[in-house]
Design a protein around this motif. Structure first.
Motif, PDB file in Angstrom:
ATOM      1  N   LYS A 140       0.815  -1.216   0.000  1.00 56.61           N
ATOM      2  CA  LYS A 140       0.000   0.000   0.000  1.00 56.61           C
ATOM      3  C   LYS A 140       0.846   1.264   0.000  1.00 56.61           C
ATOM      4  O   LYS A 140       0.311   2.371   0.048  1.00 56.61           O
ATOM      5  CB  LYS A 140      -0.933   0.007   1.214  1.00 56.61           C
ATOM      6  CG  LYS A 140      -1.963  -1.125   1.215  1.00 56.61           C
ATOM      7  CD  LYS A 140      -2.838  -1.051   2.445  1.00 56.61           C
ATOM      8  CE  LYS A 140      -3.914  -2.127   2.436  1.00 56.61           C
ATOM      9  NZ  LYS A 140      -3.347  -3.489   2.501  1.00 56.61           N
ATOM     10  N   SER A 141       2.166   1.117   0.010  1.00 60.30           N
ATOM     11  CA  SER A 141       3.042   2.284   0.021  1.00 60.30           C
ATOM     12  C   SER A 141       4.349   1.942  -0.685  1.00 60.30           C
ATOM     13  O   SER A 141       4.668   0.758  -0.901  1.00 60.30           O
ATOM     14  CB  SER A 141       3.343   2.733   1.459  1.00 60.30           C
ATOM     15  OG  SER A 141       4.158   1.776   2.120  1.00 60.30           O
ATOM     16  N   LYS A 142       5.099   2.962  -1.031  1.00 56.43           N
ATOM     17  CA  LYS A 142       6.401   2.773  -1.683  1.00 56.43           C
ATOM     18  C   LYS A 142       7.337   1.984  -0.784  1.00 56.43           C
ATOM     19  O   LYS A 142       8.048   1.088  -1.248  1.00 56.43           O
ATOM     20  CB  LYS A 142       7.015   4.139  -2.023  1.00 56.43           C
ATOM     21  CG  LYS A 142       8.379   4.044  -2.691  1.00 56.43           C
ATOM     22  CD  LYS A 142       8.933   5.429  -2.998  1.00 56.43           C
ATOM     23  CE  LYS A 142      10.321   5.334  -3.628  1.00 56.43           C
ATOM     24  NZ  LYS A 142      10.876   6.682  -3.931  1.00 56.43           N
ATOM     25  N   SER A 143       7.339   2.297   0.509  1.00 56.48           N
ATOM     26  CA  SER A 143       8.227   1.612   1.444  1.00 56.48           C
ATOM     27  C   SER A 143       7.880   0.138   1.559  1.00 56.48           C
ATOM     28  O   SER A 143       8.764  -0.724   1.611  1.00 56.48           O
ATOM     29  CB  SER A 143       8.156   2.274   2.828  1.00 56.48           C
ATOM     30  OG  SER A 143       8.583   3.609   2.766  1.00 56.48           O
ATOM     31  N   VAL A 217       5.439  -0.672   8.351  1.00 54.42           N
ATOM     32  CA  VAL A 217       5.595  -0.330   6.935  1.00 54.42           C
ATOM     33  C   VAL A 217       4.631  -1.122   6.081  1.00 54.42           C
ATOM     34  O   VAL A 217       4.009  -0.604   5.152  1.00 54.42           O
ATOM     35  CB  VAL A 217       7.055  -0.589   6.477  1.00 54.42           C
ATOM     36  CG1 VAL A 217       7.164  -0.535   4.960  1.00 54.42           C
ATOM     37  CG2 VAL A 217       7.991   0.416   7.115  1.00 54.42           C
ATOM     38  N   LYS A 218       4.479  -2.412   6.398  1.00 55.41           N
ATOM     39  CA  LYS A 218       3.693  -3.308   5.552  1.00 55.41           C
ATOM     40  C   LYS A 218       2.197  -3.247   5.850  1.00 55.41           C
ATOM     41  O   LYS A 218       1.374  -3.047   4.956  1.00 55.41           O
ATOM     42  CB  LYS A 218       4.203  -4.735   5.748  1.00 55.41           C
ATOM     43  CG  LYS A 218       3.418  -5.794   5.008  1.00 55.41           C
ATOM     44  CD  LYS A 218       3.909  -7.181   5.388  1.00 55.41           C
ATOM     45  CE  LYS A 218       2.975  -8.252   4.895  1.00 55.41           C
ATOM     46  NZ  LYS A 218       3.364  -9.597   5.343  1.00 55.41           N
ATOM     47  N   GLY A 220       0.691  -1.410   8.576  1.00 52.96           N
ATOM     48  CA  GLY A 220       0.221  -0.157   9.137  1.00 52.96           C
ATOM     49  C   GLY A 220      -0.090  -0.253  10.626  1.00 52.96           C
ATOM     50  O   GLY A 220      -0.025  -1.331  11.222  1.00 52.96           O
ATOM     51  N   THR A 262      -7.126   5.204   5.432  1.00 55.03           N
ATOM     52  CA  THR A 262      -5.747   4.732   5.464  1.00 55.03           C
ATOM     53  C   THR A 262      -4.879   5.795   4.809  1.00 55.03           C
ATOM     54  O   THR A 262      -5.135   6.196   3.668  1.00 55.03           O
ATOM     55  CB  THR A 262      -5.597   3.396   4.711  1.00 55.03           C
ATOM     56  OG1 THR A 262      -6.393   2.405   5.360  1.00 55.03           O
ATOM     57  CG2 THR A 262      -4.154   2.936   4.709  1.00 55.03           C
ATOM     58  N   ILE A 264      -0.710   7.539   4.359  1.00 50.51           N
ATOM     59  CA  ILE A 264       0.731   7.285   4.417  1.00 50.51           C
ATOM     60  C   ILE A 264       1.391   8.466   5.118  1.00 50.51           C
ATOM     61  O   ILE A 264       1.263   9.610   4.684  1.00 50.51           O
ATOM     62  CB  ILE A 264       1.335   7.126   3.009  1.00 50.51           C
ATOM     63  CG1 ILE A 264       0.537   6.114   2.190  1.00 50.51           C
ATOM     64  CG2 ILE A 264       2.797   6.721   3.100  1.00 50.51           C
ATOM     65  CD1 ILE A 264       0.538   4.725   2.745  1.00 50.51           C
ATOM     66  N   ASN A 267       7.169   6.798   6.059  1.00 50.05           N
ATOM     67  CA  ASN A 267       7.307   5.379   5.730  1.00 50.05           C
ATOM     68  C   ASN A 267       6.260   4.509   6.409  1.00 50.05           C
ATOM     69  O   ASN A 267       6.338   3.289   6.340  1.00 50.05           O
ATOM     70  CB  ASN A 267       8.700   4.881   6.143  1.00 50.05           C
ATOM     71  CG  ASN A 267       9.791   5.447   5.269  1.00 50.05           C
ATOM     72  OD1 ASN A 267       9.600   5.638   4.079  1.00 50.05           O
ATOM     73  ND2 ASN A 267      10.949   5.732   5.854  1.00 50.05           N
ATOM     74  N   ILE A 269       2.265   3.345   7.294  1.00 49.58           N
ATOM     75  CA  ILE A 269       0.849   3.339   6.951  1.00 49.58           C
ATOM     76  C   ILE A 269       0.053   3.501   8.242  1.00 49.58           C
ATOM     77  O   ILE A 269       0.253   2.758   9.202  1.00 49.58           O
ATOM     78  CB  ILE A 269       0.451   2.017   6.270  1.00 49.58           C
ATOM     79  CG1 ILE A 269       1.197   1.851   4.942  1.00 49.58           C
ATOM     80  CG2 ILE A 269      -1.058   1.957   6.033  1.00 49.58           C
ATOM     81  CD1 ILE A 269       1.016   0.490   4.312  1.00 49.58           C
ATOM     82  N   GLU A 373       7.164   8.332  12.587  1.00 49.40           N
ATOM     83  CA  GLU A 373       8.193   7.408  12.103  1.00 49.40           C
ATOM     84  C   GLU A 373       9.125   6.990  13.239  1.00 49.40           C
ATOM     85  O   GLU A 373       9.538   5.827  13.328  1.00 49.40           O
ATOM     86  CB  GLU A 373       9.003   8.053  10.989  1.00 49.40           C
ATOM     87  CG  GLU A 373       8.262   8.198   9.683  1.00 49.40           C
ATOM     88  CD  GLU A 373       9.148   8.724   8.566  1.00 49.40           C
ATOM     89  OE1 GLU A 373       9.209   8.089   7.519  1.00 49.40           O
ATOM     90  OE2 GLU A 373       9.802   9.771   8.765  1.00 49.40           O
TER      91      GLU A 373
END
Length: 455
Positions: A140-143, A217-218, A220, A262, A264, A267, A269, A373
């Motif tokens: 769900k995110s670049k990271s 990161v994965k 959230g 949800t 971002i 880094n 979620i 973060e």
């Protein structure tokens, strides 16, 4: 493994530019030739790997669609088998009809995750790399995508293999030294064993330390925005979301239920919940919203406790401060552009993380993201190191670490090297299970159970 040829739609089943039907197995080119006519007359069976052909797909003599056929030859394919991919026009009806034609020509419908499972069984990828495939799809995110891609490329496998190979070398040395005393084998001493165990313990501990931040990161973090009415919770929700998710007015009690989104944040979620203002109320509907807010607050992974810089603390604020002691919290002092009336010292006594913002102007958002973060542990997270992706991997590493520690304890207690070896072999077994080199069918089936069909 039963050597049947399988097929499935490998693109999202909806309207799109193309739809891909993947066929994998020894007979993939033969089956594809039964439904696909190359415009130049050449059979797919006669084509080399990594080549393409344009033609038409037929079913019972009727043309279904134009298509491009891609041919891959074993072992140089995704699954390690012969593979043909038919790319037709995207759309639910056409792709399903092409798949039906392929199945009628002799292919079996693929089960969920069966293509990737075959890639694993054929030695193309290990179990951690197989799991990363779905993580890439669901990122769900670049990271999250980067972290999954590094695992797919073998970053985690290399870390595990480094520890496993050191332990294998040590146990082999211990066994040879014990079983063949007459041979000229280098002596084993406690210092050598401790050196290997200490190195393994450090690396396994480092791997475990990535789990929680990796999950942030994965997957959230369940995050709750809470505070009394009109402190700016909904405005903060909209600020983090980037659009007007929550209704904002100056009327207390506007938000009566939980509004979710949800977002971002750097880094991380955030599975964000804007809750009803915490206050005592005689309004039956609003009271239900307040009760739900309190319950959600107790269960969240991160609390964004919002306070009004221009107003004194109330009993509702103090109740929120008490509740914040049970969860990771950030005190957000909103409306910092106004004159100060808030007793900051009382907030600091309960919450150490304090950020000043103006939710209306957006001032302070970057500092808030940085603090999120920091709490999530993602500031210094390096996805290229190979991050533990799920509970199965975490359990294997944790068990291996415990076995290494047991080996050290056995050594320090003066137990025989045989006892030390047993613990080291337990650690090796856990790492072999993690990568899938030595694991049960039950574990393998569990890994691929949640895959989508066609992958």
């Amino acid at each position: 493994m039963e050597n049947k040829t399988i097929a499935a739609i490998s693109t999202a089943q909806g309207e799109g530019g193309i739809g891909v039907i993947r066929i994998s197995g020894d007979d993939a080119p033969i089956i594809a030739d039964k439904v696909f006519n190359n415009i130049n007359g050449k059979k797919l069976c006669d084509m080399k790997g990594y080549t393409a052909a344009f033609g038409n797909v037929f079913q019972n003599g009727e043309k279904l669609d134009e298509a491009v056929a891609l041919v891959f030859r074993e072992p140089n394919s995704y699954t390690g088998e012969n593979v043909v991919e038919l790319s037709c026009h995207g759309g639910i009806y056409i792709t399903k009809q092409v798949l039906r034609a392929v199945i009628e020509a002799g292919a079996a419908p693929a089960q969920a995750g069966e293509f990737t499972k075959r890639a694993f069984l054929n030695g193309k990828i290990d179990l951690t790399e197989a799991e990363s495939v779905m993580d890439i799809i669901s990122a769900k995110s670049k990271s999250a995508a980067r972290a999954a891609m590094y695992v797919k490329e073998g970053a985690l496998r290399k870390r595990v293999n480094s520890v496993k190979n050191d332990l294998l070398t040590l146990t082999a040395h211990l066994s040879a030294w014990a079983d063949y005393p007459e041979e000229d084998i280098a002596d084993v001493d406690d210092d050598m064993i401790l050196s290997v165990c200490n190195k393994a313990e450090k690396e396994l501990s480092n791997m475990l330390s990535t789990y929680d931040s990796g999950q942030a990161v994965k997957q959230g973090i369940d995050t709750v925005i809470a505070g009394r009415p009109n402190v700016g919770k909904s405005t903060l929700m909209n600020l983090l979301s980037g659009y007007e998710k929550s209704i904002v007015t100056d009327i207390p009690g506007t938000t009566r239920d939980i509004v979710e989104d949800t977002v971002i944040a750097g880094n991380v979620i955030l599975r964000l919940s804007d809750t009803a203002g915490l206050r005592s109320t005689n309004d039956k509907v609003e009271r239900i919203g307040v009760d739900r807010a309190k319950k959600r607050l107790e269960q969240c992974g991160l609390l964004l406790a919002v306070f009004d810089y221009s107003r004194e603390l109330t009993q509702d604020d103090l109740d929120l401060l008490e509740a914040s002691e049970n969860v990771p919290s950030i005190a957000i002092i909103n409306k910092k552009e106004l004159d100060a009336q808030l007793d900051i010292s009382k907030i600091k006594s309960k919450i150490s993380n304090i950020i000043y913002i103006s939710a209306i102007t957006g001032d302070g958002r970057d500092e808030l993201v940085q603090k999120i973060e920091e709490i999530a542990g993602t500031q210094n997270l390096n996805p290229s190191d190979g991050i533990l992706a799920n509970e199965r991997q975490r359990s294997n590493v944790s068990n291996a670490l415990n076995s290494v520690i047991e080996a050290k304890s056995a050594l320090n207690m003066g137990m025989t090297y045989d006892a030390v070896t047993v613990s080291l072999e337990d650690a090796i077994s856990e790492l072999l299970e993690m990568t899938g080199e030595k694991t049960s069918d039950e574990v393998i089936d569990r890994v691929f159970h949640n895959f989508c069909v066609g992958k």
